[in-house]
Design a protein around this motif. Structure first.
Motif, PDB file in Angstrom:
ATOM      1  N   ALA A  45       0.662  -1.106  -0.098  1.00  0.00           N
ATOM      2  CA  ALA A  45       0.136   0.036   0.086  1.00  0.00           C
ATOM      3  C   ALA A  45       1.085   1.285   0.204  1.00  0.00           C
ATOM      4  O   ALA A  45       0.212   2.607   0.523  1.00  0.00           O
ATOM      5  N   THR A  46       1.855   1.466  -0.717  1.00  0.00           N
ATOM      6  CA  THR A  46       3.201   2.538  -0.746  1.00  0.00           C
ATOM      7  C   THR A  46       3.438   2.324  -1.931  1.00  0.00           C
ATOM      8  O   THR A  46       3.890   2.078  -3.084  1.00  0.00           O
ATOM      9  N   PHE A  47       3.004   3.587  -2.176  1.00  0.00           N
ATOM     10  CA  PHE A  47       3.024   4.547  -3.321  1.00  0.00           C
ATOM     11  C   PHE A  47       4.276   6.066  -3.640  1.00  0.00           C
ATOM     12  O   PHE A  47       3.940   6.417  -2.506  1.00  0.00           O
ATOM     13  N   HIS A  48       5.214   5.040  -4.296  1.00  0.00           N
ATOM     14  CA  HIS A  48       6.727   6.192  -4.923  1.00  0.00           C
ATOM     15  C   HIS A  48       6.309   6.479  -5.572  1.00  0.00           C
ATOM     16  O   HIS A  48       5.302   6.792  -6.547  1.00  0.00           O
ATOM     17  N   PRO A  49       7.428   7.720  -5.367  1.00  0.00           N
ATOM     18  CA  PRO A  49       7.122   9.090  -6.508  1.00  0.00           C
ATOM     19  C   PRO A  49       7.275   8.868  -7.403  1.00  0.00           C
ATOM     20  O   PRO A  49       6.350   9.581  -8.262  1.00  0.00           O
ATOM     21  N   SER A  50       7.497   7.629  -8.190  1.00  0.00           N
ATOM     22  CA  SER A  50       7.432   7.778  -9.461  1.00  0.00           C
ATOM     23  C   SER A  50       6.409   7.493 -10.152  1.00  0.00           C
ATOM     24  O   SER A  50       5.667   7.614 -10.778  1.00  0.00           O
ATOM     25  N   PHE A 101       7.529  12.363  -0.681  1.00  0.00           N
ATOM     26  CA  PHE A 101       7.040  11.467  -0.405  1.00  0.00           C
ATOM     27  C   PHE A 101       6.161  10.007  -0.845  1.00  0.00           C
ATOM     28  O   PHE A 101       6.283  10.662  -2.452  1.00  0.00           O
ATOM     29  N   VAL A 102       6.357   9.344  -0.032  1.00  0.00           N
ATOM     30  CA  VAL A 102       5.297   8.626  -0.381  1.00  0.00           C
ATOM     31  C   VAL A 102       3.943   8.362  -0.444  1.00  0.00           C
ATOM     32  O   VAL A 102       3.527   9.275   0.550  1.00  0.00           O
ATOM     33  N   VAL A 103       2.626   7.564  -0.666  1.00  0.00           N
ATOM     34  CA  VAL A 103       1.419   8.272  -0.505  1.00  0.00           C
ATOM     35  C   VAL A 103       0.596   6.516   0.205  1.00  0.00           C
ATOM     36  O   VAL A 103       1.161   5.496  -0.779  1.00  0.00           O
ATOM     37  N   GLN A 104       0.332   6.578   1.560  1.00  0.00           N
ATOM     38  CA  GLN A 104      -0.064   5.208   1.673  1.00  0.00           C
ATOM     39  C   GLN A 104      -1.801   4.465   1.508  1.00  0.00           C
ATOM     40  O   GLN A 104      -2.345   5.308   2.610  1.00  0.00           O
ATOM     41  N   THR A 105      -2.096   4.464   0.521  1.00  0.00           N
ATOM     42  CA  THR A 105      -3.303   4.219   0.230  1.00  0.00           C
ATOM     43  C   THR A 105      -3.514   2.572   0.328  1.00  0.00           C
ATOM     44  O   THR A 105      -3.286   2.103  -0.995  1.00  0.00           O
TER      45      THR A 105
END
Length: 261
Positions: A45-50, A101-105
């Motif tokens: 559930a971690t979406f990285h910058p790229s 940053f990362v977005v955790q979704t």
């Protein structure tokens, strides 16, 4: 381009992203998903910058961020000593990416958001609960047969994209091998309402080193936005599924991770 058509099989994050990108580009799109709804099982559930830059290209970043948590930092810990060894800051990427940053979704939130967006495109059709049963590749088209609530569907397209996972129907039908092997390691993922940030002072992402058994902690928003922590543990080969999922096992693993003896 507007006259060309694409069939996408699989409405997970990859398939739904591909379908929306194709619809926005003017293709006629059919998106097929065998299940009646998007899978809500806990996944990465971690979406990285790229990846965030890819999502931004669809024009959905603000809505996507609102579904989860922005995590600027991540930690490395000495688990037995309950001591943070280092904290990493994604902000050092400022200037290299628009999203330092990362977005955790949860993945199902992204897929459902995209499926909702697809309803706004007259050139896109979503077929839930619909399974592909056969397809034939002709010289310049693909003919596909599927079965679902609408009965038997006979679709033709210029392209067929298989985004239907490791057991892909498309891959198997084309006789493409899934090379490699399955690693013997198993992992236990526990989801808890316990506030690990409050009890440990950890960031939303934490990696805890321990010769006796490491732990990874990740916070997500949860469907109710009350917050959930996912704790990941290795499972010894000799430990059965029943033992790993028992109340004693959960208490033994989560207790030290929460800072309790």
């Amino acid at each position: 381009m507007a006259t060309e058509s694409i069939i996408v099989i699989g409405a997970g994050p990859v398939g739904s992203f591909t379908a929306l990108a194709a619809a926005q580009a003017g293709y006629k799109v059919h998106l097929l998903e065998a299940s009646n709804e998007v899978n809500t099982d806990p996944r990465a559930a971690t979406f990285h910058p790229s990846t965030l830059e890819m999502l931004d290209s669809l024009g959905i970043m603000d809505e996507f961020i609102a579904l989860g948590l922005v995590a600027r930092y991540f930690d490395y810990w000495d688990k037995p000593a309950r001591k943070r060894v280092a904290q990493m800051d994604h902000q050092v990427l400022e200037g290299e990416t628009r999203f330092p940053f990362v977005v955790q979704t949860e993945q199902h939130k992204l897929a459902n958001l995209i499926l909702e967006k697809l309803t706004n495109y007259p050139n896109a059709t979503v077929h839930m609960g619909t399974s592909a049963t056969a397809f034939i590749q002709h010289a310049d088209t693909v003919a596909l047969t599927a079965v679902g609530p609408e009965g038997t569907l006979d679709l033709k397209a210029d392209w067929l994209i298989g985004a239907d996972g490791g057991r892909s129907f498309v891959r198997k039908s084309l006789g493409i091998d899934f090379e490699g092997y399955t690693w013997p390691e198993r992992f236990l993922v526990l989801t808890s309402l316990h506030d690990f940030e409050a009890s440990l002072g950890c960031a939303y992402r934490g990696y805890f080193a321990d010769p006796g058994g490491w732990t990874n902690l990740f916070k997500v928003a949860g469907d109710d936005f009350k917050g959930r922590w996912r704790a990941v543990f290795p499972v010894p080969e000799a430990e059965t599924d029943e033992e790993a999922l028992s109340d004693d096992s959960v208490a033994r693993r989560l207790g030290p991770a929460a800072g309790r003896s």
